[in-house]
Design an enzyme around this catalytic site. Sequence first.
Site, PDB file in Angstrom:
ATOM      1  N   CYS A 120       0.827  -1.220   0.000  1.00  0.00           N
ATOM      2  CA  CYS A 120       0.000   0.000   0.000  1.00  0.00           C
ATOM      3  C   CYS A 120       0.853   1.258   0.000  1.00  0.00           C
ATOM      4  CB  CYS A 120      -0.926   0.007   1.193  1.00  0.00           C
ATOM      5  SG  CYS A 120      -2.034  -1.397   1.196  1.00  0.00           S
ATOM      6  N   HIS A 261      -2.913   6.824   3.787  1.00  0.00           N
ATOM      7  CA  HIS A 261      -3.409   5.594   3.153  1.00  0.00           C
ATOM      8  C   HIS A 261      -4.736   5.224   3.817  1.00  0.00           C
ATOM      9  CE1 HIS A 261      -3.940   1.631   1.737  1.00  0.00           C
ATOM     10  NE2 HIS A 261      -3.442   1.016   2.799  1.00  0.00           N
ATOM     11  N   ASN A 291     -10.098  -0.211   1.274  1.00  0.00           N
ATOM     12  CA  ASN A 291      -8.643  -0.137   1.096  1.00  0.00           C
ATOM     13  C   ASN A 291      -8.303  -0.534  -0.339  1.00  0.00           C
ATOM     14  OD1 ASN A 291      -5.893  -0.574   1.039  1.00  0.00           O
ATOM     15  ND2 ASN A 291      -5.813  -1.699   2.975  1.00  0.00           N
TER      16      ASN A 291
HETATM   17  N1  ACO Z   1     -17.428  -8.995  11.253  1.00  0.00           N
HETATM   18  C1  ACO Z   1     -17.685  -9.358  12.520  1.00  0.00           C
HETATM   19  N2  ACO Z   1     -16.734  -9.786  13.354  1.00  0.00           N
HETATM   20  C2  ACO Z   1     -15.474  -9.847  12.888  1.00  0.00           C
HETATM   21  C3  ACO Z   1     -15.132  -9.487  11.576  1.00  0.00           C
HETATM   22  C4  ACO Z   1     -16.170  -9.051  10.732  1.00  0.00           C
HETATM   23  N3  ACO Z   1     -15.967  -8.690   9.460  1.00  0.00           N
HETATM   24  N4  ACO Z   1     -13.804  -9.652  11.400  1.00  0.00           N
HETATM   25  C5  ACO Z   1     -13.317 -10.090  12.563  1.00  0.00           C
HETATM   26  N5  ACO Z   1     -14.325 -10.208  13.466  1.00  0.00           N
HETATM   27  C6  ACO Z   1     -14.266 -10.665  14.850  1.00  0.00           C
HETATM   28  C7  ACO Z   1     -13.022 -11.480  15.142  1.00  0.00           C
HETATM   29  O1  ACO Z   1     -13.210 -12.819  14.776  1.00  0.00           O
HETATM   30  C8  ACO Z   1     -12.920 -11.282  16.631  1.00  0.00           C
HETATM   31  O2  ACO Z   1     -13.797 -12.155  17.254  1.00  0.00           O
HETATM   32  P1  ACO Z   1     -13.363 -12.938  18.602  1.00  0.00           P
HETATM   33  O3  ACO Z   1     -13.083 -11.847  19.603  1.00  0.00           O
HETATM   34  O4  ACO Z   1     -14.562 -13.759  18.889  1.00  0.00           O
HETATM   35  O5  ACO Z   1     -12.143 -13.703  18.236  1.00  0.00           O
HETATM   36  C9  ACO Z   1     -13.408  -9.860  16.852  1.00  0.00           C
HETATM   37  O6  ACO Z   1     -14.183  -9.536  15.698  1.00  0.00           O
HETATM   38  C10 ACO Z   1     -12.311  -8.850  17.033  1.00  0.00           C
HETATM   39  O7  ACO Z   1     -11.347  -9.086  15.996  1.00  0.00           O
HETATM   40  P2  ACO Z   1     -10.080  -8.195  15.820  1.00  0.00           P
HETATM   41  O8  ACO Z   1      -9.226  -8.776  14.747  1.00  0.00           O
HETATM   42  O9  ACO Z   1      -9.491  -7.926  17.167  1.00  0.00           O
HETATM   43  O10 ACO Z   1     -10.765  -6.834  15.303  1.00  0.00           O
HETATM   44  P3  ACO Z   1     -10.082  -5.460  15.069  1.00  0.00           P
HETATM   45  O11 ACO Z   1     -10.775  -4.438  15.832  1.00  0.00           O
HETATM   46  O12 ACO Z   1      -8.582  -5.558  15.145  1.00  0.00           O
HETATM   47  O13 ACO Z   1     -10.452  -5.205  13.541  1.00  0.00           O
HETATM   48  C11 ACO Z   1      -9.410  -5.251  11.389  1.00  0.00           C
HETATM   49  C12 ACO Z   1      -9.994  -6.077  12.531  1.00  0.00           C
HETATM   50  C13 ACO Z   1     -10.503  -4.374  10.852  1.00  0.00           C
HETATM   51  C14 ACO Z   1      -8.913  -6.199  10.319  1.00  0.00           C
HETATM   52  C15 ACO Z   1      -8.258  -4.385  11.933  1.00  0.00           C
HETATM   53  O14 ACO Z   1      -7.371  -5.164  12.680  1.00  0.00           O
HETATM   54  C16 ACO Z   1      -7.486  -3.689  10.856  1.00  0.00           C
HETATM   55  O15 ACO Z   1      -8.011  -2.869  10.122  1.00  0.00           O
HETATM   56  N6  ACO Z   1      -6.151  -3.942  10.760  1.00  0.00           N
HETATM   57  C17 ACO Z   1      -5.285  -3.294   9.824  1.00  0.00           C
HETATM   58  C18 ACO Z   1      -5.523  -3.864   8.479  1.00  0.00           C
HETATM   59  C19 ACO Z   1      -4.801  -3.138   7.410  1.00  0.00           C
HETATM   60  O16 ACO Z   1      -4.648  -1.956   7.457  1.00  0.00           O
HETATM   61  N7  ACO Z   1      -4.391  -3.881   6.388  1.00  0.00           N
HETATM   62  C20 ACO Z   1      -3.920  -3.335   5.217  1.00  0.00           C
HETATM   63  C21 ACO Z   1      -2.487  -3.066   5.222  1.00  0.00           C
HETATM   64  S1  ACO Z   1      -2.082  -2.392   3.735  1.00  0.00           S
HETATM   65  C22 ACO Z   1      -1.725  -3.485   2.444  1.00  0.00           C
HETATM   66  O17 ACO Z   1      -0.612  -3.529   1.998  1.00  0.00           O
HETATM   67  C23 ACO Z   1      -2.809  -4.346   1.819  1.00  0.00           C
END
Ligand code: ACO
Length: 337
Positions: A120, A261, A291
């Site tokens: 990204c 980003h 994203n």
């Molecule tokens: N809907 C409902 N529940 C979900 C979902 C969803 N879509 N996705 C995950 N959950 C659940 C998980 O299973 C977890 O459940 P559990 O507690 O029973 O295990 C709970 O929600 C919390 O999960 P987390 O992973 O802790 O949620 P978080 O608040 O961290 O959000 C997310 C997840 C949105 C992926 C976040 O971590 C994030 O945005 N991270 C950065 C991602 C990013 O920027 N990536 C791109 C990098 S750039 C590139 O080069 C592509």
Amino acid sequence: MAASALSTHARAAITGWGTAVPEQRLTNADLEQRVDTTDEWIVERTGIRERRIVGDGETTASLAVEAGTAAIKQAGITPEDINLLIVATATPEQPIPHTGAFVSDGLGIHCGSFDLGAGCAGFLYGLVTGSALLTSGGLGHVLIIGAETLSRIANPKDRGTCILFGDGAAAVVLSPSTEDGPGLLTWDLGCDGSATGLLEVQAGGSRLPATAETIAAGQQFIKMQGQEVFKRAVRAVVESVKNALDRADLTTADVDWFIPHQANARIIEAAANRLGIPAERTVVNIDRYGNTSAASIPLAMAEAADCGKFKDGDIVLLSGFGAGMTWGSAVLRWGTP
Ligand code: ACO
């Protein structure tokens, strides 16, 4: 046109920009039908409401050509005026040849072209590289495109990733500017390769060629440790922005527009808060596109420019992070040379 061996330019400025997003929308309500998720969860945790998704016949290169054509037109030049093409992408047209070859063909140009892979942060790497080649090589115009079709590598059954990614492209034309004129002032780029496993597509390369087994195991899809990426992303953006601003002898108080980003609204908010940049100076469009990786920063920048947000002389700060993990920041003075 070949670059002169002798001439150089002081600075490179953005003189044109253009975007291309597919017509087809994937809303949170659509995703509720596919995986165990809710609109409320997605909006609260990511800020995303919908993404654009390529349809039949649309590809990374087709989006790139559309965005590139718009940027060239807006710069008031013709495709033949482009002396170098850089396509930043994590979702290339195919493994061989590089996406830039397809894009060159679509634009009808024959200058040098290459792809740039830095997740990204790819557009920022492209901007810095394009600027360096334009200034040191005395080039007339460089076209830099961030283009992605992440829907083609997102696992439709993985609710942790399929909700995040969208497709799109955005392009800028870089042109020569003067020492005191608008253009790229300073930059910062980095990569921590010990974090390769945090965000990856495991199969399809030399390390793990694609086979029936890798496909059965879903290794053609993005795998991500979201929370760890989140934490590192905020740290990387804050550090990188400080480095780039320091080099320009500026502080965040001097920044007129911050274009991060667009990975997660909470990452943007956390980074902006730590940097002391208010929400009204931060450009956010993640709600409509999700994203779009290497396309996200130029897409947000082009939209803001089209809305007339920037005035000549504004300090525009770009910053991003991505798979690798890579990161980068660029400080620009906005305006036409
Ligand atoms: N809907 C409902 N529940 C979900 C979902 C969803 N879509 N996705 C995950 N959950 C659940 C998980 O299973 C977890 O459940 P559990 O507690 O029973 O295990 C709970 O929600 C919390 O999960 P987390 O992973 O802790 O949620 P978080 O608040 O961290 O959000 C997310 C997840 C949105 C992926 C976040 O971590 C994030 O945005 N991270 C950065 C991602 C990013 O920027 N990536 C791109 C990098 S750039 C590139 O080069 C592509």
